[in-house]
Design an enzyme around this catalytic site. Structure first.
Site, short mmCIF file in Angstrom:
data_model
loop_
_atom_site.label_atom_id
_atom_site.label_comp_id
_atom_site.label_asym_id
_atom_site.label_seq_id
_atom_site.Cartn_x
_atom_site.Cartn_y
_atom_site.Cartn_z
N LYS A 176 -32.14 5.89 -12.69
CA LYS A 176 -31.62 7.25 -12.55
C LYS A 176 -32.15 8.10 -13.71
O LYS A 176 -31.66 8.02 -14.84
CB LYS A 176 -30.09 7.29 -12.57
CG LYS A 176 -29.59 8.68 -12.18
CD LYS A 176 -28.26 9.05 -12.79
CE LYS A 176 -28.34 9.79 -14.10
NZ LYS A 176 -28.98 11.10 -14.08
N GLU A 179 -31.12 14.37 -14.48
CA GLU A 179 -31.17 15.23 -13.30
C GLU A 179 -32.03 16.47 -13.53
O GLU A 179 -32.48 17.10 -12.57
CB GLU A 179 -29.75 15.64 -12.88
CG GLU A 179 -28.89 16.31 -13.94
CD GLU A 179 -28.14 15.31 -14.83
OE1 GLU A 179 -28.67 14.21 -15.10
OE2 GLU A 179 -27.02 15.64 -15.27
N GLY A 229 -29.63 7.89 -24.16
CA GLY A 229 -29.05 9.22 -24.10
C GLY A 229 -28.09 9.44 -25.25
O GLY A 229 -28.20 8.78 -26.29
N GLY A 230 -27.16 10.33 -25.06
CA GLY A 230 -26.27 10.74 -26.13
C GLY A 230 -25.14 9.75 -26.39
O GLY A 230 -24.78 8.93 -25.54
N ILE A 231 -24.54 9.86 -27.57
CA ILE A 231 -23.53 8.91 -28.02
C ILE A 231 -22.26 9.01 -27.17
O ILE A 231 -21.62 8.00 -26.86
CB ILE A 231 -23.24 9.13 -29.52
CG1 ILE A 231 -22.40 8.02 -30.11
CG2 ILE A 231 -22.60 10.46 -29.80
CD1 ILE A 231 -22.34 8.07 -31.64
N THR A 233 -21.95 9.92 -23.98
CA THR A 233 -22.20 9.26 -22.69
C THR A 233 -22.28 7.75 -22.88
O THR A 233 -21.75 6.97 -22.08
CB THR A 233 -23.53 9.76 -22.07
OG1 THR A 233 -23.61 11.17 -22.20
CG2 THR A 233 -23.64 9.37 -20.62
N GLY A 234 -22.93 7.34 -23.96
CA GLY A 234 -23.08 5.90 -24.23
C GLY A 234 -21.74 5.20 -24.31
O GLY A 234 -21.55 4.09 -23.80
N GLU A 251 -29.46 2.95 -26.12
CA GLU A 251 -30.34 3.63 -27.08
C GLU A 251 -29.77 5.02 -27.26
O GLU A 251 -29.96 5.89 -26.39
CB GLU A 251 -31.77 3.71 -26.52
CG GLU A 251 -32.47 2.39 -26.35
CD GLU A 251 -32.86 1.75 -27.67
OE1 GLU A 251 -32.86 2.44 -28.70
OE2 GLU A 251 -33.16 0.55 -27.66
N CYS A 285 -35.06 11.72 -30.61
CA CYS A 285 -33.94 10.93 -31.15
C CYS A 285 -34.17 10.55 -32.60
O CYS A 285 -33.25 10.47 -33.40
CB CYS A 285 -33.74 9.67 -30.30
SG CYS A 285 -35.22 8.66 -30.17
N GLU A 386 -25.91 15.37 -34.64
CA GLU A 386 -27.25 15.47 -34.07
C GLU A 386 -27.38 16.81 -33.33
O GLU A 386 -26.72 17.02 -32.32
CB GLU A 386 -27.48 14.31 -33.09
CG GLU A 386 -28.90 14.25 -32.58
CD GLU A 386 -29.08 13.26 -31.44
OE1 GLU A 386 -28.19 13.22 -30.55
OE2 GLU A 386 -30.09 12.55 -31.42
N1 LIG Z 1 -32.42 5.99 -29.15
C1 LIG Z 1 -33.42 6.41 -28.40
O1 LIG Z 1 -34.45 5.77 -28.27
C2 LIG Z 1 -33.32 7.74 -27.68
C3 LIG Z 1 -34.44 8.22 -27.01
C4 LIG Z 1 -34.35 9.44 -26.37
C5 LIG Z 1 -33.17 10.18 -26.40
N2 LIG Z 1 -32.10 9.68 -27.06
C6 LIG Z 1 -30.85 10.47 -27.13
O2 LIG Z 1 -30.60 11.14 -25.90
C7 LIG Z 1 -29.82 12.30 -26.15
C8 LIG Z 1 -30.37 13.47 -25.37
O3 LIG Z 1 -30.47 13.17 -24.02
P1 LIG Z 1 -29.44 13.75 -22.92
O4 LIG Z 1 -28.89 15.07 -23.36
O5 LIG Z 1 -30.14 13.63 -21.62
O6 LIG Z 1 -28.26 12.69 -23.01
P2 LIG Z 1 -27.04 12.53 -22.04
O7 LIG Z 1 -26.21 11.43 -22.59
O8 LIG Z 1 -26.39 13.82 -21.74
O9 LIG Z 1 -27.70 12.08 -20.66
C9 LIG Z 1 -28.54 10.94 -20.57
C10 LIG Z 1 -28.47 10.39 -19.16
O10 LIG Z 1 -27.14 9.94 -18.91
C11 LIG Z 1 -26.67 10.46 -17.69
N3 LIG Z 1 -25.21 10.57 -17.75
C12 LIG Z 1 -24.46 11.61 -18.16
N4 LIG Z 1 -23.14 11.32 -18.04
C13 LIG Z 1 -23.07 10.06 -17.55
C14 LIG Z 1 -21.99 9.18 -17.23
N5 LIG Z 1 -20.72 9.56 -17.36
N6 LIG Z 1 -22.28 7.95 -16.78
C15 LIG Z 1 -23.55 7.54 -16.65
N7 LIG Z 1 -24.63 8.33 -16.92
C16 LIG Z 1 -24.39 9.57 -17.38
C17 LIG Z 1 -27.41 11.79 -17.57
O11 LIG Z 1 -27.40 12.24 -16.23
C18 LIG Z 1 -28.79 11.41 -18.07
O12 LIG Z 1 -29.52 10.78 -17.07
C19 LIG Z 1 -29.86 12.51 -27.64
O13 LIG Z 1 -28.65 12.12 -28.21
C20 LIG Z 1 -30.99 11.60 -28.10
O14 LIG Z 1 -30.90 11.18 -29.43
C21 LIG Z 1 -32.14 8.48 -27.70
C1 LIG Z 2 -38.04 7.02 -28.85
N1 LIG Z 2 -38.85 8.24 -28.90
C2 LIG Z 2 -39.22 8.52 -30.27
C3 LIG Z 2 -40.04 8.04 -28.10
C4 LIG Z 2 -38.17 9.35 -28.29
C5 LIG Z 2 -36.88 9.68 -28.86
O1 LIG Z 2 -36.31 10.67 -28.48
#
Ligand SMILES: NC(=O)c1ccc[n+]([C@@H]2O[C@H](COP(=O)([O-])OP(=O)(O)OC[C@H]3O[C@@H](n4cnc5c(N)ncnc54)[C@H](O)[C@@H]3O)[C@@H](O)[C@H]2O)c1
Ligand SMILES: C[N+](C)(C)CC=O
Length: 490
Positions: A176, A179, A229-231, A233-234, A251, A285, A386
Site C-alpha cells: 500500500k 495515497e 512513515g511517521g512515528i 502512525t507507527g 522505519e 527521514c 521532526e
Molecule cells: N526511517 C525511514 O527510513 C523513513 C523513510 C522515509 C520516511 N520516513 C518517515 O515517514 C514520515 C513521512 O511520511 P508520511 O507523512 O507519509 O507518514 P505517515 O505515517 O503519515 O504515512 C505513511 C503511510 O502510512 C499510511 N497510514 C496512515 N495511517 C495509517 C494507519 N492508521 N494504519 C496503517 N497505515 C496508515 C499512509 O497512508 C502512508 O501510506 C516521516 O516521519 C519520515 O521520517 C522514515
Molecule cells: C531512507 N532515505 C534516506 C532513502 C529516505 C528517508 O526519508
C-alpha cells in the site's frame, strides 16, 4: 499518461471495489496528473485473500531461490529500461528534481539487483549437535503474507526496500503506497507482472491509511507488517499488529544531529550540511536538521550557510537549474509554517528564510524557503520535533562530551554525522551516538549492502543488507535423530 492507473490484485488490474477514485496532484502547480482508484477495506481484504492463497497453495515459496532471484533481477533490468519514465513520474508526483529522481531510480534498480544476488546464497547452517547420532540444521523460510506500507517522500525507493527482499525470500505481499504518491509504485507493479511474478504473489492496493493500511495492520491473515512513515502512525500499527502477534518492521522518523568540530574541513562541512538537509526540500527521514557546531566556528559557519542558502534556486523539478522543489502538499506546507512560528515563539532566531517565497512563479506550488534557525536549545520543540521540511536548527557546543550529549538528546535515533579531521575523536563520538547509522565526514549516504533502521523511537528492525533480507524470513531448527531409541520413562 501511459500507466494503468489501477490496483493489481491476484494478477488482475482492477478498479476500487466501490468505485471511488482519487486525483493525484503535482505539488509544483497543483495540476491533476492522474486519477487512480481509492480502495478501501474490501480491496485490502481481497488482496490479502489472494496473497494468502498464493502463499499457502501456490508455488512461489517453494520455487528454487535461484529462479526467484532471476525474476527479481529481471525487475531490476526493467526498472533500468524504464528509468526515464519512472523518474518523470516520481518528479511529477513528489515535486523533487528529476535529477534526484533519476538517482533514486538507479538506487532502486541496485536494490532489486542486490536482493536478487542474495536470493540463493543462504543454504542454511549445520549445527555441531551435542547429541550423538543426530543432525541439527537451521534453515530460513519465508514468513508468509506481508503487508507493506510506504510514505510519500521517497515513494518507490522505500517500496523497493520492501518488495525486493520479500519476493527474493518467497513471501507473498500486499503493497500500500502513500495515497498521495502512488504512481511509480503502480508502474513497478506493471514491471513485476512483466517479469513473471505469478498471480497473487504481489498485490497492490491503493487507498488511505485509516482504511487500507489499518486493514493490513490488524487482519489476522497477514503474518508480517513492514511500515515506513511517521512515528504516530507507527505506534498505531504496532498496536494493531499485536492482534495476531505479527512480525513487525518499523522505519519511522528522525531528528538527526550533524556535529561539526572546529577542526573539520570547513568548506566541505558547510556544503554537506546543506546537502544533508535541503535535498527534496528537507523531506528526508535522515535529514541532518539538528546542526551542532563548535562554538569557536559557529558564527562563521552560520554566515557561510546563510550566504549559500540565499542563492538557492527553487522551482519546477523539470527545470535544469532548479535545486529545490516544493513541499508535498498544502497540509504539509501548513505544518512546516506552524513549526517555524513555534520556533520564533520559543525564542529562536530566523537567520534566513522563515516564510513562503514571494516569487510569483512559485505561487501555485507548495513552496517554502530554506530556513535556518540560530540561538536554538535542546528544550525547544523545533529542536526536538521532526518538521520534515527545509529547516535547520543550529546549536553550539564547547566540548566533545557536550556535542555527544546534545546529539543523543532526542527520542529519535535514526542517523547522525560527525565532521572532524581527528579520526580518534570521530570514533569516540560515533561509539557513543545512539543511532542506526552514523557517518564520519559524510551525511545521508546509503546503499543496499548496509542495513538501515533506527535506535529508540526511530523504529524496529532493519531494511537493506543481509538483515533486511532476514526480516522476511522465519528461522527453523530441524533436528533429526539418526538412531531413535525408547526412553522408557513412562
Ligand atoms: N526511517 C525511514 O527510513 C523513513 C523513510 C522515509 C520516511 N520516513 C518517515 O515517514 C514520515 C513521512 O511520511 P508520511 O507523512 O507519509 O507518514 P505517515 O505515517 O503519515 O504515512 C505513511 C503511510 O502510512 C499510511 N497510514 C496512515 N495511517 C495509517 C494507519 N492508521 N494504519 C496503517 N497505515 C496508515 C499512509 O497512508 C502512508 O501510506 C516521516 O516521519 C519520515 O521520517 C522514515
Ligand atoms: C531512507 N532515505 C534516506 C532513502 C529516505 C528517508 O526519508
Amino acid at each position: 499518461m501511459d500507466l494503468k492507473q489501477q490496483q493489481y490484485i491476484n494478477g488482475k488490474w482492477v478498479d476500487a471495489n466501490v468505485g471511488n477514485t482519487r486525483d493525484i496532484i503535482n505539488p509544483f502547480n497543483q495540476e491533476i496528473i492522474a486519477t487512480v482508484p481509492e480502495g478501501d477495506e474490501s480491496d485490502a481484504k481481497a488482496a490479502i485473500a489472494a496473497a494468502r492463497e498464493a502463499f499457502d497453495h501456490g508455488e512461489w515459496s517453494t520455487t528454487p531461490a535461484t529462479e526467484r532471484g532471476a525474476i527479481v533481477r529481471k525487475i531490476a533490468e526493467l526498472i533500468e529500461r524504464d528509468k526515464e519514465e519512472l523518474a518523470t513520474l516520481e518528479s511529477l508526483d513528489t515535486g523533487k528534481t528529476v535529477e534526484e529522481s533519476r538517482g533514486d531510480m538507479e538506487d532502486i534498480a541496485g536494490v532489486f539487483r542486490y536482493f536478487a544476488e542474495l536470493a540463493d546464497k543462504d543454504g542454511g547452517e549445520l549445527i555441531d549437535s551435542p547429541i550423538p547420532n543426530s543432525i541439527s540444521k537451521v534453515v530460513r523460510e519465508p514468513v508468509g503474507v506481508c503487508g507493506q506500507i510506504t510514505p510519500w517522500n521517497y515513494p518507490l525507493l522505500q517500496a523497493s526496500w520492501k518488495l525486493a527482499p520479500a519476493l527474493a525470500t518467497g513471501n507473498t505481499l500486499i503493497m500500500k503506497p502513500s495515497e498521495i504518491t502512488p504512481l511509480t509504485t503502480i508502474k513497478v507493479f506493471e514491471l513485476i507482472e512483466e517479469a513473471g511474478v505469478p498471480a497473487g504473489v504481489a498485490n497492490l492496493v491503493l487507498g488511505a491509511g485509516n482504511t487500507v493500511g489499518a486493514e493490513l495492520s490488524d487482519n489476522t491473515e497477514v503474518d508480517l507488517i513492514s511500515f515506513t512513515g511517521g512515528i504516530v502512525t507507527g505506534k498505531k500499527i504496532m498496536q494493531a499488529a499485536s492482534v495476531n502477534v505479527k512480525k513487525l518492521a518499523l522505519e519511522l522518523g528522525g531528528k538527526n544531529p550533524n556535529v561539526v568540530f572546529a577542526d573539520a574541513d570547513f568548506d566541505v562541512a558547510v556544503d554537506q550540511a546543506l546537502n544533508g538537509v535541503f535535498f527534496h526540500a528537507g523531506q528526508i527521514c535522515s535529514a541532518g536538521t539538528r546542526l551542532i557546531v563548535e562554538e569557536s566556528i559557529h558564527d562563521e559557519f552560520v554566515h557561510a550557510l546563510v550566504e549559500r542558502v540565499k542563492k538557492f534556486k527553487l522551482g519546477n523539478g523539470f527545470d535544469e537549474d532548479t535545486q529545490m522543489g516544493p513541499l508535498i502538499s498544502a497540509e504539509h506546507l501548513a505544518k512546516v509554517e506552524k513549526y517555524v512560528e513555534t520556533g520564533i515563539q520559543e525564542g529562536a532566531t530566523v537567520a534566513v528564510g522563515g516564510s513562503r517565497p514571494a516569487d510569483p512563479e512559485l505561487q501555485n506550488g507548495f513552496f517554502y524557503l530554506p530556513t535556518i534557525f540560530t540561538d536554538c536549545t535542546t528544550d525547544m520543540r523545533i529542536v526536538q520535533d521532526e518538521a520534515f521540511g527545509p529547516i535547520i536548527t543550529v546549536e553550539k557546543f564547547r566540548t566533545e562530551e557536550e556535542a555527544v550529549k546534545l546529539a543523543n538528546d532526542s527520542i529519535y535515533g535514526l542517523a547522525g554525522g560527525v565532521w572532524t579531521n581527528d579520526i580518534a575523536k570521530a570514533e569516540r563520538c560515533v561509539a557513543k551516538m545512539r543511532m542506526g547509522t552514523v557517518w564520519i565526514n559524510e551525511f545521508n549516504l546509503y546503499f543496499p549492502h548496509a542495513p538501515w533502521g533506527g535506535f529508540k523511537q526511530s523504529g524496529i528492525g532493519r531494511e537493506l543488507g543481509k538483515l533486511g533480507m532476514e526480516e522476511y524470513t522465519e528461522t527453523k531448527h530441524i533436528f533429526q535423530n539418526l538412531k531413535p531409541e525408547s526412553i522408557n520413562w513412562f
